[in-house]
Design a protein around this motif. Structure first.
Motif, mmCIF file in Angstrom:
data_model
loop_
_atom_site.group_PDB
_atom_site.id
_atom_site.type_symbol
_atom_site.label_atom_id
_atom_site.label_comp_id
_atom_site.label_asym_id
_atom_site.label_seq_id
_atom_site.Cartn_x
_atom_site.Cartn_y
_atom_site.Cartn_z
ATOM 1 N N GLY A 196 -14.540 -14.275 1.241
ATOM 2 C CA GLY A 196 -13.564 -14.432 0.161
ATOM 3 C C GLY A 196 -12.373 -13.515 0.331
ATOM 4 N N LEU A 197 -12.622 -12.251 0.724
ATOM 5 C CA LEU A 197 -11.535 -11.292 0.894
ATOM 6 C C LEU A 197 -10.654 -11.675 2.085
ATOM 7 C CD1 LEU A 197 -10.176 -8.726 -0.022
ATOM 8 C CD2 LEU A 197 -11.862 -7.401 1.287
ATOM 9 N N GLU A 198 -11.291 -12.172 3.189
ATOM 10 C CA GLU A 198 -10.504 -12.639 4.325
ATOM 11 C C GLU A 198 -9.518 -13.717 3.898
ATOM 12 O OE1 GLU A 198 -11.038 -15.077 8.555
ATOM 13 O OE2 GLU A 198 -12.633 -15.045 7.042
ATOM 14 N N GLN A 199 -10.014 -14.696 3.110
ATOM 15 C CA GLN A 199 -9.144 -15.781 2.677
ATOM 16 C C GLN A 199 -8.043 -15.266 1.755
ATOM 17 O OE1 GLN A 199 -9.290 -19.039 3.796
ATOM 18 N NE2 GLN A 199 -7.281 -19.053 2.772
ATOM 19 N N ALA A 200 -8.392 -14.300 0.916
ATOM 20 C CA ALA A 200 -7.391 -13.735 -0.003
ATOM 21 C C ALA A 200 -6.277 -13.034 0.770
ATOM 22 C CB ALA A 200 -8.061 -12.772 -0.974
ATOM 23 N N TYR A 201 -6.639 -12.290 1.830
ATOM 24 C CA TYR A 201 -5.623 -11.646 2.657
ATOM 25 C C TYR A 201 -4.701 -12.685 3.306
ATOM 26 C CZ TYR A 201 -7.395 -6.820 2.541
ATOM 27 O OH TYR A 201 -7.743 -5.549 2.159
ATOM 28 N N ARG A 202 -5.302 -13.777 3.803
ATOM 29 C CA ARG A 202 -4.497 -14.796 4.473
ATOM 30 C C ARG A 202 -3.600 -15.521 3.460
ATOM 31 N NH1 ARG A 202 -6.249 -14.923 9.583
ATOM 32 N NH2 ARG A 202 -8.436 -14.362 10.022
ATOM 33 N N ASP A 203 -4.136 -15.742 2.249
ATOM 34 C CA ASP A 203 -3.310 -16.372 1.212
ATOM 35 C C ASP A 203 -2.118 -15.486 0.863
ATOM 36 O OD1 ASP A 203 -5.040 -18.498 1.118
ATOM 37 O OD2 ASP A 203 -6.125 -17.798 -0.668
ATOM 38 N N LEU A 204 -2.359 -14.190 0.750
ATOM 39 C CA LEU A 204 -1.278 -13.263 0.411
ATOM 40 C C LEU A 204 -0.253 -13.196 1.543
ATOM 41 C CD1 LEU A 204 -0.070 -11.231 -1.540
ATOM 42 C CD2 LEU A 204 -1.580 -9.473 -0.590
ATOM 43 N N ALA A 205 -0.740 -13.222 2.792
ATOM 44 C CA ALA A 205 0.177 -13.188 3.931
ATOM 45 C C ALA A 205 1.075 -14.416 3.964
ATOM 46 C CB ALA A 205 -0.625 -13.085 5.229
ATOM 47 N N SER A 206 0.534 -15.565 3.517
ATOM 48 C CA SER A 206 1.314 -16.805 3.584
ATOM 49 C C SER A 206 2.480 -16.825 2.604
ATOM 50 C CB SER A 206 0.392 -18.009 3.326
ATOM 51 O OG SER A 206 -0.060 -18.008 1.973
ATOM 52 N N VAL A 207 2.441 -15.990 1.593
ATOM 53 C CA VAL A 207 3.530 -15.989 0.599
ATOM 54 C C VAL A 207 4.342 -14.701 0.661
ATOM 55 C CG1 VAL A 207 2.347 -17.563 -0.967
ATOM 56 C CG2 VAL A 207 1.954 -15.098 -1.179
ATOM 57 N N THR A 208 4.111 -13.898 1.690
ATOM 58 C CA THR A 208 4.839 -12.638 1.841
ATOM 59 C C THR A 208 6.028 -12.844 2.774
ATOM 60 O OG1 THR A 208 2.815 -11.361 1.500
ATOM 61 C CG2 THR A 208 4.652 -10.230 2.572
ATOM 62 N N ASP A 209 7.210 -12.387 2.350
ATOM 63 C CA ASP A 209 8.425 -12.606 3.129
ATOM 64 C C ASP A 209 8.544 -11.659 4.315
ATOM 65 O OD1 ASP A 209 9.211 -14.665 1.454
ATOM 66 O OD2 ASP A 209 10.299 -13.317 0.097
ATOM 67 N N ALA A 210 8.202 -10.396 4.129
ATOM 68 C CA ALA A 210 8.387 -9.400 5.185
ATOM 69 C C ALA A 210 7.417 -9.653 6.338
ATOM 70 C CB ALA A 210 8.196 -7.995 4.629
ATOM 71 N N ALA A 211 7.976 -9.777 7.550
ATOM 72 C CA ALA A 211 7.144 -10.079 8.716
ATOM 73 C C ALA A 211 6.138 -8.977 8.989
ATOM 74 C CB ALA A 211 8.038 -10.290 9.939
ATOM 75 N N SER A 212 6.567 -7.719 8.896
ATOM 76 C CA SER A 212 5.655 -6.600 9.163
ATOM 77 C C SER A 212 4.490 -6.598 8.182
ATOM 78 C CB SER A 212 6.412 -5.277 9.090
ATOM 79 O OG SER A 212 7.005 -5.105 7.813
ATOM 80 N N ARG A 213 4.796 -6.932 6.953
ATOM 81 C CA ARG A 213 3.744 -6.976 5.939
ATOM 82 C C ARG A 213 2.785 -8.128 6.221
ATOM 83 N NH1 ARG A 213 0.039 -4.850 2.796
ATOM 84 N NH2 ARG A 213 -0.162 -5.819 0.734
ATOM 85 N N ARG A 214 3.308 -9.271 6.655
ATOM 86 C CA ARG A 214 2.438 -10.409 6.975
ATOM 87 C C ARG A 214 1.477 -10.057 8.109
ATOM 88 N NH1 ARG A 214 7.131 -13.526 6.702
ATOM 89 N NH2 ARG A 214 7.130 -13.779 8.977
ATOM 90 N N ILE A 215 1.989 -9.378 9.121
ATOM 91 C CA ILE A 215 1.146 -8.990 10.261
ATOM 92 C C ILE A 215 0.032 -8.043 9.804
ATOM 93 C CG2 ILE A 215 1.138 -7.711 12.444
ATOM 94 C CD1 ILE A 215 3.996 -8.776 12.904
ATOM 95 N N GLU A 216 0.412 -7.099 8.942
ATOM 96 C CA GLU A 216 -0.571 -6.139 8.425
ATOM 97 C C GLU A 216 -1.675 -6.846 7.649
ATOM 98 O OE1 GLU A 216 -0.781 -2.357 5.303
ATOM 99 O OE2 GLU A 216 1.169 -3.180 5.918
ATOM 100 N N LEU A 217 -1.313 -7.840 6.844
ATOM 101 C CA LEU A 217 -2.296 -8.557 6.035
ATOM 102 C C LEU A 217 -3.227 -9.396 6.906
ATOM 103 C CD1 LEU A 217 0.007 -9.651 3.063
ATOM 104 C CD2 LEU A 217 -1.870 -7.996 2.960
ATOM 105 N N VAL A 218 -2.689 -10.015 7.965
ATOM 106 C CA VAL A 218 -3.534 -10.799 8.870
ATOM 107 C C VAL A 218 -4.527 -9.882 9.584
ATOM 108 C CG1 VAL A 218 -3.550 -12.210 10.969
ATOM 109 C CG2 VAL A 218 -1.860 -12.647 9.166
ATOM 110 N N ARG A 219 -4.070 -8.711 9.965
ATOM 111 C CA ARG A 219 -4.973 -7.753 10.600
ATOM 112 C C ARG A 219 -6.103 -7.352 9.642
ATOM 113 N NH1 ARG A 219 -0.511 -3.789 13.545
ATOM 114 N NH2 ARG A 219 -0.122 -5.137 15.365
#
Length: 737
Positions: free
Chosen positions: A703-726
């Motif tokens: 569940g937490l993995e999916q939540a991180y990926r969902d948050l990354a998909s709506v985040t504008d900052a590229a660095s932040r998206r990479i951090e969330l996927v990690r």
């Protein structure tokens, strides 16, 4: 002197009929005469000082319309039949027997024998009589038939009578006759009657009606006596209610504060009406107000004087009278002073209030539980009875508004129901502050002035119409529009100060306030704007002092308490901030910032349940309902959160409708907290679900993995998206594929 009859009291009754310890008369005592106090040159009634300020126009509250006391349950007394009501014979105590000419003691006993009630003064030969001059059945002015004597007052005897002109076989029209003046001079009597004819125009539901003035020749002395004819009020005095009151244990106790405040509001309305007619009451005390039909009526207008010509003497009662009365004469402020003293006497155990050392002092707040529990009430009394008349309430209307505000607070404290009172001094909260912070409590306190309520414009101000017509929206345009107003007005200057503070022109605003302080040094609005300026300048300590001064000036208002709470929190005083936030939120749920402030304080104090309860009070109809629920979720996710807290946070989040990014961010936080709890627990097989995931480590990681990926998909900052996927990859449970 006689011993006080009150159980447990060791005091004695003084010459005015009051106990020198507990300060109250024995129940059977007749009303004490008010001593005659010489006055200085005639004192004019001070003009009311405008007590509102820029912003919206203050609504008016006519003092002639009784306020309906929603939430106050006052005593319901059975009607009494004056014809069958029995009362003890009224006896004037020897300590109160004085010659009406030289004021020397007369009628005193000796060698254990009682003193004569009639005779001649040994000093000047003036005849004295302390027995009622009228007897049962005697006709006065061929109209009023005496039934019995009711009391002996400062100007003579008081009688119950039947108006034979208005009574018939089915209905008796009762009236009260009160001695008007004690004199042997017929011309002086005529003058006294003519001087009091103006009382006939006093018509108000909280003032006893004066029907007539009559004369009657005393059968014994042949002297012509004058009487005021008043309506009969079927009810006890406030003094009698006080003496008869018992608490839940059957013990003597002061009257309930809500009752006292409601009674005082009626009295202040009555005084306001007298003041509007150019009259001053002068001698208010609990004996001079009767309670009947659910309202209080002011009686005994014999001491009332014209404000523009009060004369050389007036009646006053030690322990109630204002300190300046002897030197400066009566005023609106001295009348309101007597109300403040009466409030204190009826609501607390005010021992020895008639002793000279206590005439102008209140008991300390630290030793008076009622004052500790209700700070606003204590401050109201402190202002009403201030030694300086200029620092008291300026008008009955002003005092009425503060009494009403304090009553709302007391009622809310007792039953937990918010009242949402209407203020004539402040607008409601314009915007909220502190609602965006959820975890770190990093609040920009310099922006608080933009959210706090603002003082209302006094509708009597000459520039009020100009201020109401301004439509400019930008600070520059507002300043230009205000400077163009052709009327010289403090309201305009204060509005300019407010705009300059909002526009960041703090030094100019400071200079403007200094200039205004020279013209109107006692105006509480100056302290308000100095507090606003201090907050904008990042000086919360100075703001605390200024807002505290406003609290003193308008103790029934919620806005100064909200401002003081914010300043105290910004300064780091959570205890003070918490008690004020709680008071404001409990009284009026429109002040949503108070709920968030209270929750922040409670969370820092470790009382998370109470913090969540405060936030849950923000209704769904409020624009701040979702932020309040978000804050409640964060409060549930504390490091020591237990399973019930996690389940509650999950349920709250599932009910909320919010932006996708915020929803995803909160989902991450809730699942992180749940995973931390499960991995730290030694137990297995936990029941329950969080955001649809069983309380098991593997399921929560998915569940937490999916939540991180969902948050990354709506985040504008590229660095932040990479951090969330990690982070998503890090928490993903190990699998074979």
């Amino acid at each position: 002197m006689n011993a006080c009859a009150r159980p447990g009291c060791k005091g004695t009754i003084d010459e005015w009929g009051f106990c020198d310890d507990c300060g109250h008369k024995a129940k059977s005592a007749s009303p004490p005469p008010a001593p005659v106090v010489p006055t200085a040159a005639p004192a004019s009634v001070p003009a009311s000082v405008p007590s509102t300020a820029p912003g919206q126009t203050a609504p008016s509250r006519p003092t002639s319309v009784p306020w309906r006391r929603s939430g106050v349950v006052l005593p319901s007394l059975p009607p009494r039949d004056p014809a069958t009501e029995t009362s003890a014979v009224v006896v004037v105590p020897e300590t109160r027997r004085h010659c009406r000419r030289c004021n020397e003691p007369v009628g005193r006993g000796a060698a254990g024998e009682p003193g004569p009630t009639e005779g001649e003064c040994p000093k000047d030969g003036a005849r004295f009589s302390f027995t009622p001059g009228l007897t049962k059945g005697e006709q006065v002015a061929d109209r009023y038939e005496i039934v019995r004597c009711l009391a002996y007052g400062g100007q003579g005897w008081v009688y119950l009578a039947r108006d034979t002109h208005l009574s018939d076989a089915d209905t008796v029209h009762w009236v009260v006759l009160k001695g008007l003046i004690d004199t042997d001079d017929p011309s002086a009597l005529d003058q006294a009657i003519n001087e009091r004819r103006h009382l006939l125009k006093v018509k108000h539901p909280n003032v006893v009606k004066i029907n007539d003035f009559v004369t009657h020749r005393d059968a014994r002395s042949g002297r012509l006596d004058g009487y005021i004819v008043m309506e009969y009020v079927d009810g006890p005095s406030l003094q009698e209610l006080f003496l008869e009151h018992r608490d839940h244990r059957g013990q003597r106790a002061p009257l309930p504060l809500t009752h006292v405040l409601a009674y005082a509001m009626d009295v202040v309305q009555a005084l306001g009406h007298l003041h509007s007619l150019g009259l001053l009451y002068c001698d208010f005390k609990p004996d001079n107000a009767l309670y009947a039909g659910g309202e209080v009526k002011l009686i005994d207008l014999g001491a009332a004087v014209r404000a523009d010509d009060p004369g050389d003497t007036l009646l006053a009662t030690p322990g109630f009278a204002a300190p300046e009365l002897r030197e400066k004469g009566p005023s609106v402020q001295s009348d309101l002073y007597t109300v403040g003293r009466t409030l204190a006497v009826l609501s607390i155990e005010f021992h020895g209030f008639t002793r000279e050392e206590n005439w102008y002092a209140l008991p300390s707040r630290t030793v008076t539980p009622l004052f500790t529990a209700h700070e606003a009430y204590y401050r109201l009394l402190r202002r009403a009875t201030h030694i300086d008349p200029g620092k008291r309430f300026s008008s009955a209307e002003e005092m009425y508004g503060q009494l009403e505000g304090v009553l709302h607070e007391v009622l809310a404290a007792q039953d937990g129901t918010a009242r949402q009172p209407v203020s004539t001094r402040f607008s409601i909260e314009r915007r909220t502050f502190g609602t965006e912070s959820t975890e770190d409590d990093e609040i920009d306190w310099t922006r608080t002035p933009d959210a706090l309520p603002s003082p209302l414009v006094d509708p009597r101000d000459p520039a009020a119409a100009h201020l109401a017509s301004i439509t400019a929206s930008t600070p520059d345009d507002l300043i230009t529009a205000l400077e163009a107003i052709p009327v010289e007005s403090d309201e305009v200057k204060l509005q300019l100060v407010a705009v300059r503070i909002a526009h960041g022109q703090l030094e100019q605003a400071r200079a403007d306030l200094a200039e205004l302080a020279e013209a109107a040094p006692g105006d509480w609005r100056l302290a308000w704007y100095r507090g606003i300026l201090a907050m904008a300048a990042g000086q919360p300590r100075d703001a605390v002092a200024e807002f505290d001064a406003v609290f003193d000036a308008v103790p029934g208002e919620l806005s100064p308490k909200l401002a003081l709470a914010a300043a105290a929190e910004a300064f780091g005083d959570d205890e003070r901030a918490g008690e004020l936030y709680r008071l404001v939120w409990r009284t009026d749920t429109r002040y949503v910032s108070a709920a968030f402030g209270l929750a922040r304080v409670l969370r820092r104090q470790g009382d998370l349940a109470a913090a969540v309860e405060a936030l849950d009070g923000v209704p769904e109809s409020s624009s701040q309902h979702v932020p309040a629920q978000v804050a409640a979720i964060h409060a549930r996710l504390s490091p020591d959160a237990a399973k019930p807290h996690l389940l509650d946070a999950s349920a709250r989040l599932e009910r909320l409708r919010m932006g996708i990014e915020q929803q995803a961010d909160l989902s991450v936080r809730v699942l992180e907290a749940a995973l931390d709890w499960v991995t730290a627990s030694a137990e297995t097989g936990h029941t329950g679900e969080v955001l649809g995931r069983p309380l098991e480590e593997r399921e929560l990681r998915f569940g937490l993995e999916q939540a991180y990926r969902d948050l990354a998909s709506v985040t504008d900052a590229a660095s932040r998206r990479i951090e969330l996927v990690r982070e998503a990859n890090r928490v993903r449970p190990r699998t074979l594929f």
